[in-house]
Design a protein around this motif. Structure first.
Motif, PDB file in Angstrom:
ATOM      1  N   LYS A 140       0.853  -1.184   0.000  1.00 15.89           N
ATOM      2  CA  LYS A 140       0.000   0.000   0.000  1.00 15.89           C
ATOM      3  C   LYS A 140       0.886   1.231   0.000  1.00 15.89           C
ATOM      4  N   PRO A 141       0.812   2.055  -1.045  1.00 15.84           N
ATOM      5  CA  PRO A 141       1.672   3.236  -1.103  1.00 15.84           C
ATOM      6  C   PRO A 141       1.211   4.312  -0.125  1.00 15.84           C
ATOM      7  N   SER A 142       2.059   5.292   0.071  1.00 14.58           N
ATOM      8  CA  SER A 142       1.749   6.414   0.934  1.00 14.58           C
ATOM      9  C   SER A 142       1.185   7.563   0.104  1.00 14.58           C
ATOM     10  N   ILE A 143       0.073   8.142   0.585  1.00  9.54           N
ATOM     11  CA  ILE A 143      -0.505   9.330  -0.043  1.00  9.54           C
ATOM     12  C   ILE A 143      -0.224  10.522   0.865  1.00  9.54           C
ATOM     13  N   ARG A 144       0.327  11.567   0.291  1.00  3.23           N
ATOM     14  CA  ARG A 144       0.696  12.736   1.078  1.00  3.23           C
ATOM     15  C   ARG A 144      -0.525  13.312   1.813  1.00  3.23           C
ATOM     16  N   HIS A 145      -0.385  13.543   3.093  1.00  4.48           N
ATOM     17  CA  HIS A 145      -1.400  14.125   3.977  1.00  4.48           C
ATOM     18  C   HIS A 145      -2.570  13.188   4.263  1.00  4.48           C
ATOM     19  N   ALA A 146      -2.537  11.958   3.770  1.00  4.49           N
ATOM     20  CA  ALA A 146      -3.604  11.008   4.076  1.00  4.49           C
ATOM     21  C   ALA A 146      -3.283  10.273   5.375  1.00  4.49           C
ATOM     22  N   LEU A 147      -4.305   9.666   5.971  1.00  5.72           N
ATOM     23  CA  LEU A 147      -4.172   8.942   7.228  1.00  5.72           C
ATOM     24  C   LEU A 147      -4.580   7.493   7.031  1.00  5.72           C
ATOM     25  N   PRO A 148      -4.153   6.590   7.904  1.00  7.88           N
ATOM     26  CA  PRO A 148      -4.716   5.241   7.889  1.00  7.88           C
ATOM     27  C   PRO A 148      -6.219   5.347   8.137  1.00  7.88           C
ATOM     28  N   PRO A 149      -7.010   4.340   7.745  1.00  5.84           N
ATOM     29  CA  PRO A 149      -8.458   4.389   7.998  1.00  5.84           C
ATOM     30  C   PRO A 149      -8.736   4.743   9.458  1.00  5.84           C
ATOM     31  N   THR A 150      -9.431   5.833   9.669  1.00  2.00           N
ATOM     32  CA  THR A 150      -9.626   6.378  11.010  1.00  2.00           C
ATOM     33  C   THR A 150     -11.112   6.628  11.251  1.00  2.00           C
ATOM     34  N   THR A 151     -11.645   6.077  12.329  1.00  2.00           N
ATOM     35  CA  THR A 151     -13.047   6.284  12.671  1.00  2.00           C
ATOM     36  C   THR A 151     -13.326   7.768  12.869  1.00  2.00           C
ATOM     37  N   GLY A 152     -14.384   8.218  12.238  1.00  2.00           N
ATOM     38  CA  GLY A 152     -14.762   9.618  12.371  1.00  2.00           C
ATOM     39  C   GLY A 152     -14.173  10.523  11.314  1.00  2.00           C
ATOM     40  N   LYS A 153     -13.232  10.015  10.523  1.00  2.00           N
ATOM     41  CA  LYS A 153     -12.639  10.803   9.444  1.00  2.00           C
ATOM     42  C   LYS A 153     -13.231  10.365   8.098  1.00  2.00           C
ATOM     43  N   PRO A 154     -13.342  11.275   7.123  1.00  2.00           N
ATOM     44  CA  PRO A 154     -13.785  10.873   5.781  1.00  2.00           C
ATOM     45  C   PRO A 154     -12.831   9.820   5.207  1.00  2.00           C
ATOM     46  N   THR A 155     -13.370   8.670   4.838  1.00  2.00           N
ATOM     47  CA  THR A 155     -12.534   7.533   4.411  1.00  2.00           C
ATOM     48  C   THR A 155     -12.932   7.093   3.015  1.00  2.00           C
ATOM     49  N   TYR A 156     -11.925   6.795   2.192  1.00  2.00           N
ATOM     50  CA  TYR A 156     -12.160   6.434   0.793  1.00  2.00           C
ATOM     51  C   TYR A 156     -11.234   5.301   0.373  1.00  2.00           C
ATOM     52  N   ARG A 157     -11.772   4.454  -0.460  1.00  2.00           N
ATOM     53  CA  ARG A 157     -10.917   3.564  -1.254  1.00  2.00           C
ATOM     54  C   ARG A 157     -10.457   4.384  -2.454  1.00  2.00           C
ATOM     55  N   VAL A 158      -9.200   4.224  -2.852  1.00  2.00           N
ATOM     56  CA  VAL A 158      -8.703   4.936  -4.027  1.00  2.00           C
ATOM     57  C   VAL A 158      -8.597   3.953  -5.182  1.00  2.00           C
ATOM     58  N   GLY A 159      -9.261   4.266  -6.273  1.00  2.00           N
ATOM     59  CA  GLY A 159      -9.303   3.370  -7.431  1.00  2.00           C
ATOM     60  C   GLY A 159      -8.712   4.001  -8.665  1.00  2.00           C
ATOM     61  N   GLY A 160      -8.148   3.151  -9.530  1.00  2.00           N
ATOM     62  CA  GLY A 160      -7.580   3.626 -10.783  1.00  2.00           C
ATOM     63  C   GLY A 160      -8.632   3.786 -11.857  1.00  2.00           C
ATOM     64  N   CYS A 161      -8.207   4.338 -12.995  1.00  2.00           N
ATOM     65  CA  CYS A 161      -9.145   4.690 -14.061  1.00  2.00           C
ATOM     66  C   CYS A 161      -9.254   3.625 -15.143  1.00  2.00           C
ATOM     67  N   SER A 162      -8.629   2.451 -14.947  1.00  2.00           N
ATOM     68  CA  SER A 162      -8.775   1.386 -15.948  1.00  2.00           C
ATOM     69  C   SER A 162     -10.039   0.582 -15.667  1.00  2.00           C
ATOM     70  N   CYS A 163     -10.399  -0.315 -16.594  1.00  2.00           N
ATOM     71  CA  CYS A 163     -11.598  -1.128 -16.417  1.00  2.00           C
ATOM     72  C   CYS A 163     -11.308  -2.419 -15.659  1.00  2.00           C
ATOM     73  N   LEU A 164     -10.048  -2.624 -15.207  1.00  2.00           N
ATOM     74  CA  LEU A 164      -9.726  -3.802 -14.402  1.00  2.00           C
ATOM     75  C   LEU A 164     -10.426  -3.696 -13.048  1.00  2.00           C
ATOM     76  N   SER A 165     -11.210  -4.717 -12.679  1.00  2.00           N
ATOM     77  CA  SER A 165     -11.973  -4.660 -11.436  1.00  2.00           C
ATOM     78  C   SER A 165     -11.076  -4.438 -10.223  1.00  2.00           C
ATOM     79  N   GLY A 166      -9.889  -5.027 -10.261  1.00  2.00           N
ATOM     80  CA  GLY A 166      -8.991  -4.929  -9.116  1.00  2.00           C
ATOM     81  C   GLY A 166      -8.049  -3.742  -9.154  1.00  2.00           C
ATOM     82  N   ASP A 167      -8.351  -2.754  -9.965  1.00  2.00           N
ATOM     83  CA  ASP A 167      -7.484  -1.581 -10.072  1.00  2.00           C
ATOM     84  C   ASP A 167      -7.773  -0.606  -8.927  1.00  2.00           C
TER      85      ASP A 167
END
Length: 379
Positions: free
Chosen positions: A286-313
């Motif tokens: 799992k790469p590091s995203i600048r200014h992002a946090l590990p999944p934290t209760t109470g914080k806005p949380t997102y999965r980050v997905g790529g723009c290809s049509c591969l389901s696992g992207d």
């Protein structure tokens, strides 16, 4: 870095000051240990930065005919070449572009060594050995797994090296420590020590992550000095890949949509993990995203997905201090080594540009990819 907002997205951004810091550190190891260290193009081959690298190092290692030619033409020196297999078509060119050629098998050496002799080339020939030990746990990156096609085992060599072999080459590490190298050297001496007095050079391969902040540089230098004292006739070569460009830049991306399914919110970016960050899925990590946090209760949380049509992207979840919105920029840290060299044009997705940030904080575009790059690659 005030210039980020003006850099086009997506874009690989190399920070020259950080690159120079790595180059200076590696050069210090080279000088203190009195060994040769060369950059491995399989991790980084952005040739427009070779003039910077040449200020510190004069040679590189190649794994193919195209890499060898790039070293010869853009680094201005013959390559140290190793490939799992050579062909009748490529080998005459490799003799032109290389000063060291390492063979993966006895059969390949037997097949091509006559060409070395007949050509009258000043090429030093080596043999890749397989010590049967590697600290790498991920099978995809472990060159010493049972049944590996890489290198000759001690049992296959018997008691004598073929005439014409000047050196031995092993590669067992991947982003590893000096203590992993120490264990490898112990195994090499146990299984191949009988040959060391009869060769002129020993290539210890890559995977030496000496620019990592927790890497024990003093132990590495001491280890190399001790080994050289034991075998003073040997010319020692190391060929790191990741270490040269470790933590020297990032991949700049932009959020293009936010979708939700079964309670999972995914921020889709204008880049792709499978196309542009393949090691994240291959290792996986799992790469590091600048200014992002590990999944934290109470914080806005997102999965980050790529723009290809591969389901696992997609790769993992991150939390942020405030909700993401379309147009926000996400910066993936440490995305210079083993990224550009491994990208694909799957789906015809536009390839990220490549930019350089100078020590003064200015940026310049090194390469912008277009539709023509995709079209020409497809036929």
């Amino acid at each position: 870095m005030n210039c980020i907002e003006s850099i086009p997205s997506p874009c690989y951004v190399i920070e020259e000051a950080l690159l120079r810091n790595n180059l200076a550190l590696i050069r210090q190891v080279k000088e203190r240990a009195e060994v040769e260290i060369i950059i491995a193009l399989k991790a980084f081959a952005i040739w427009k930065l070779f003039p910077v690298i040449r200020e510190y190092f004069s040679c590189a290692t190649a794994s193919s005919i195209h890499e060898a030619r790039l070293v010869y033409e853009e680094m201005g020196s013959p390559a140290h070449t190793y490939s799992p297999v050579y062909t009748e078509t490529d080998f005459p060119l490799l003799l032109r572009y290389s000063n060291h050629i390492t063979f993966n098998s006895l059969s390949q050496f037997k097949r091509f060594y006559p060409s070395v002799i007949q050509g009258g080339n000043c090429v030093s020939c080596g043999l890749r050995i397989n010590p049967g030990y590697s600290p790498v746990e991920t099978g995809l990156y472990n060159p010493c797994m049972p049944g590996s096609r890489l290198g000759v085992t001690a049992e296959q060599l018997g008691d004598r090296l073929p005439e014409g072999i000047d050196g031995l080459h092993f590669h067992t590490l991947c982003e590893s420590t000096s203590y992993d190298l120490e264990k490898t050297l112990q195994t090499v001496e146990e299984r191949f020590g009988r040959f060391l007095p009869h060769v002129r050079w020993l290539n210890m391969g890559g995977g030496h992550l000496m620019t990592h902040r927790r890497y024990d540089i003093e132990h590495l230098v001491s280890l190399l000095q001790s080994f050289k004292a034991k075998y003073p006739h040997l010319h020692i070569i190391l060929e790191p890949g990741s270490a040269f460009t470790w933590q020297t830049g990032f991949l700049l991306t932009t959020v293009t949509d936010i979708v939700e399914n079964s309670g999972v919110r995914t921020a889709i970016i204008d880049a792709s993990f499978t196309c542009h960050m393949p090691d994240c899925l291959e290792m996986p990590y799992k790469p590091s995203i600048r200014h992002a946090l590990p999944p934290t209760t109470g914080k806005p949380t997102y999965r980050v997905g790529g723009c290809s049509c591969l389901s696992g992207d997609f790769m993992g979840d991150w939390s942020f201090e405030k909700p993401l919105k379309v147009g926000d920029r996400l910066i993936f840290e440490d995305m210079i080594h083993y990224t550009v060299v491994k990208t694909t044009m799957f789906n015809g997705i536009p390839h990220p540009s490549i930019a350089l940030v100078t020590p003064s904080g200015e940026w310049r575009l090194l390469r912008k990819y277009t539709y023509e790059d995709y079209k020409e690659r497809m036929g």
